[in-house]
Design an enzyme around this catalytic site. Structure first.
Site, mmCIF file in Angstrom:
data_model
loop_
_atom_site.group_PDB
_atom_site.id
_atom_site.type_symbol
_atom_site.label_atom_id
_atom_site.label_comp_id
_atom_site.label_asym_id
_atom_site.label_seq_id
_atom_site.Cartn_x
_atom_site.Cartn_y
_atom_site.Cartn_z
ATOM 1 N N ARG A 100 33.995 34.074 30.131
ATOM 2 C CA ARG A 100 34.548 35.182 28.622
ATOM 3 C C ARG A 100 35.258 34.272 27.553
ATOM 4 O O ARG A 100 35.118 35.221 26.637
ATOM 5 C CB ARG A 100 36.102 35.396 29.942
ATOM 6 C CG ARG A 100 35.743 36.990 30.911
ATOM 7 C CD ARG A 100 37.770 37.525 31.064
ATOM 8 N NE ARG A 100 37.077 38.779 31.530
ATOM 9 C CZ ARG A 100 37.936 39.112 32.203
ATOM 10 N NH1 ARG A 100 38.756 39.085 32.044
ATOM 11 N NH2 ARG A 100 37.798 41.321 32.843
ATOM 12 N N LYS A 126 36.315 49.964 46.904
ATOM 13 C CA LYS A 126 37.607 51.100 47.263
ATOM 14 C C LYS A 126 36.350 52.565 45.915
ATOM 15 O O LYS A 126 35.940 52.502 45.099
ATOM 16 C CB LYS A 126 38.274 51.574 45.933
ATOM 17 C CG LYS A 126 39.677 50.331 47.022
ATOM 18 C CD LYS A 126 41.438 51.307 45.711
ATOM 19 C CE LYS A 126 42.131 50.463 46.299
ATOM 20 N NZ LYS A 126 43.071 50.259 44.997
ATOM 21 N N GLY A 163 33.537 41.218 36.308
ATOM 22 C CA GLY A 163 34.981 41.463 37.755
ATOM 23 C C GLY A 163 34.000 40.141 38.730
ATOM 24 O O GLY A 163 33.297 39.313 37.951
ATOM 25 N N GLY A 186 37.193 46.477 35.599
ATOM 26 C CA GLY A 186 37.722 47.381 35.157
ATOM 27 C C GLY A 186 37.371 48.564 34.035
ATOM 28 O O GLY A 186 36.824 50.133 33.628
HETATM 29 C C1 3PG Z 1 40.598 42.127 33.770
HETATM 30 O O1 3PG Z 1 40.541 40.698 33.994
HETATM 31 O O2 3PG Z 1 40.652 43.053 34.259
HETATM 32 C C2 3PG Z 1 41.047 41.977 32.917
HETATM 33 O O3 3PG Z 1 41.623 40.808 31.455
HETATM 34 C C3 3PG Z 1 42.105 43.205 32.117
HETATM 35 O O4 3PG Z 1 43.380 42.676 33.080
HETATM 36 P P1 3PG Z 1 44.585 43.731 33.995
HETATM 37 O O5 3PG Z 1 43.507 44.173 35.033
HETATM 38 O O6 3PG Z 1 46.353 43.034 34.803
HETATM 39 O O7 3PG Z 1 44.953 44.436 32.840
HETATM 40 MG MG MG Z 2 41.832 44.490 35.126
#
Ligand code: 3PG
Ligand code: MG
Length: 395
Positions: free
Chosen positions: A38, A199, A352, A375
């Site tokens: 990132r 999920k 992720g 997300g």
């Molecule tokens: C992530 O890693 O999903 C983003 O940096 C957002 O973080 P969060 O899910 O804690 O809002």
């Molecule tokens: Mg997240």
């Protein structure tokens, strides 16, 4: 993307506030950054600004400190890593607003870089507090959002701040939107989408939204248990989202009507405990013993999925096929990861944990695009508008 980017605004010599997503995974014991992708992903924007002699003020969060300072979630190690990669010093401050932050920002000269402290040390960030957004905005002349991974959050540094400064996209945000947007607009077919992870409820939006574009869905991971249960299979102690069984049935029905196949595991690895020493056993997907839970897809399923993926022109993948943190339950995930890199297809990884797995296997060079947003990419591909994108200036 029909939003203005850093290319469309004058940044020369300006104080430029750049929201980045430096929420990087760190080793719980050593505190070392375990995946800096990132940070690397934000380099094009940062370098572009440095070359134009801008004073670069970076804003990020790290983890979920819940509105209070937390020593283990300071951004100092991230600043050090960025400095190493950039080959130039990166200044830091012990807060992201207030006198120390303002002083550090004010002292910056053209071409210098400052990373302010974790935004989430203030509860106002996640609450989207306007005064907090204004206090951040106060330090800059222009705002750049390059935090694709956080753009689904209407937080102060993503949404609120756009009311106080000219707000444009960075290069990473632009690339994410264009690449993921391409999946929704004109994917080369056959288009196969692989989903795993915990999920069903996290994936319903995207499954529905891309249903009419995809030829085949391949399901693995813990979420496959909910689908198997929906088909009345015995799944032992596997984690099931009881609330999502109806949704799973609805998706199976909808797929059938649309002519889309949803492939489910035909065999699975089961275990009675989940730890480094646990050993797994392969059983047919309809014969999970009552005292075991599903921890991976089995070898027959791997074979079946490889066969299905042959000839794909576009592949999107989000979510591991099993409990990939435990090596003996990571085989299905690894097999899928390695196989898709051998295909002549556009391969796109939702961010992720799937992204982390690809990097840790050293397969990143052989993947077309790895999103930095977990997300965020799911929400975007699920057809939702991201606050961090809509609020930027239109072209
Ligand atoms: C992530 O890693 O999903 C983003 O940096 C957002 O973080 P969060 O899910 O804690 O809002
Ligand atoms: Mg997240």
């Amino acid at each position: 993307m029909n939003k203005m980017t850093v290319r469309d605004t004058d940044v020369t010599g300006k104080r430029v506030l750049v929201r980045v997503d430096f929420n990087v995974p760190m080793d719980a014991v050593s505190g070392k950054i375990t995946d800096d992708s990132r940070i690397r992903a934000a380099l094009p924007t940062i370098k572009y600004l440095i070359e134009r002699n801008a004073r670069v003020i970076l804003l990020s969060h790290l983890g979920r400190p819940k509105g209070k300072p937390s020593e283990g979630l300071r951004l100092y190690p991230v600043a050090q890593r960025l400095a190493e990669i950039l080959g130039k010093p990166v200044r830091t401050a012990r807060d992201c607003i207030g006198p120390e932050a303002e002083e550090a920002a004010g002292a910056l000269k053209g071409g210098q870089v400052l990373l302010l402290e974790n935004l989430r040390f203030h509860a106002e960030e996640e609450a989207g507090n306007p005064q907090f957004a204004e206090a951040l905005a106060w330090m800059g002349d222009v705002y750049v959002n390059d935090a694709f991974g956080t753009s689904h959050r209407a937080h102060a540094s993503i949404a609120g701040i756009t009311r106080y400064l000219p707000a444009v996209a960075g290069f990473l945000l632009e690339k994410e939107i264009n690449t993921l947007g391409g999946l929704l607009e004109n994917p080369a077919t056959p288009f196969m989408a692989i989903f795993g992870g915990a999920k069903v409820s996290d994936k319903v939006g995207i499954l529905k939204n891309i249903m009419n574009k995809v030829d085949t869905f391949l399901i693995g991971g813990a979420m496959s248990a909910t689908f198997l249960k929906a088909k009345s299979y015995e799944i032992g102690q596997s984690l099931v989202e009881e609330d999502s069984i109806d949704v799973a049935l609805e998706l199976l029905r909808e797929a059938e009507e649309t002519g889309v196949s949803i492939l489910l595991p035909v065999d699975v690895v089961v275990a009675d405990e989940i730890n480094d020493k646990a050993s797994g056993e392969v059983v047919p997907a309809d014969a999970v013993p009552a005292d075991r839970r599903i921890v991976d897809i089995g070898p027959e399923t791997v074979k079946k999925y490889r066969h299905a993926l042959q000839g794909a022109r576009t592949i999107f993948w989000n979510g591991p096929m099993g409990i990939a943190e435990i090596p003996q339950f990571a085989r299905g995930t690894e097999a899928v990861a390695r196989y898709i890199t051998t295909l002549d297809a556009t391969t796109i990884i939702g961010g992720g944990s799937t992204a982390e797995i690809i990097y840790s296997l050293g397969l990143d060079d052989r993947i077309t695009f790895i999103s930095t947003g977990g997300g965020a990419s799911l929400e975007f591909l699920g057809g939702k508008e991201l606050p961090g994108v809509v609020l930027l200036k239109d072209k």
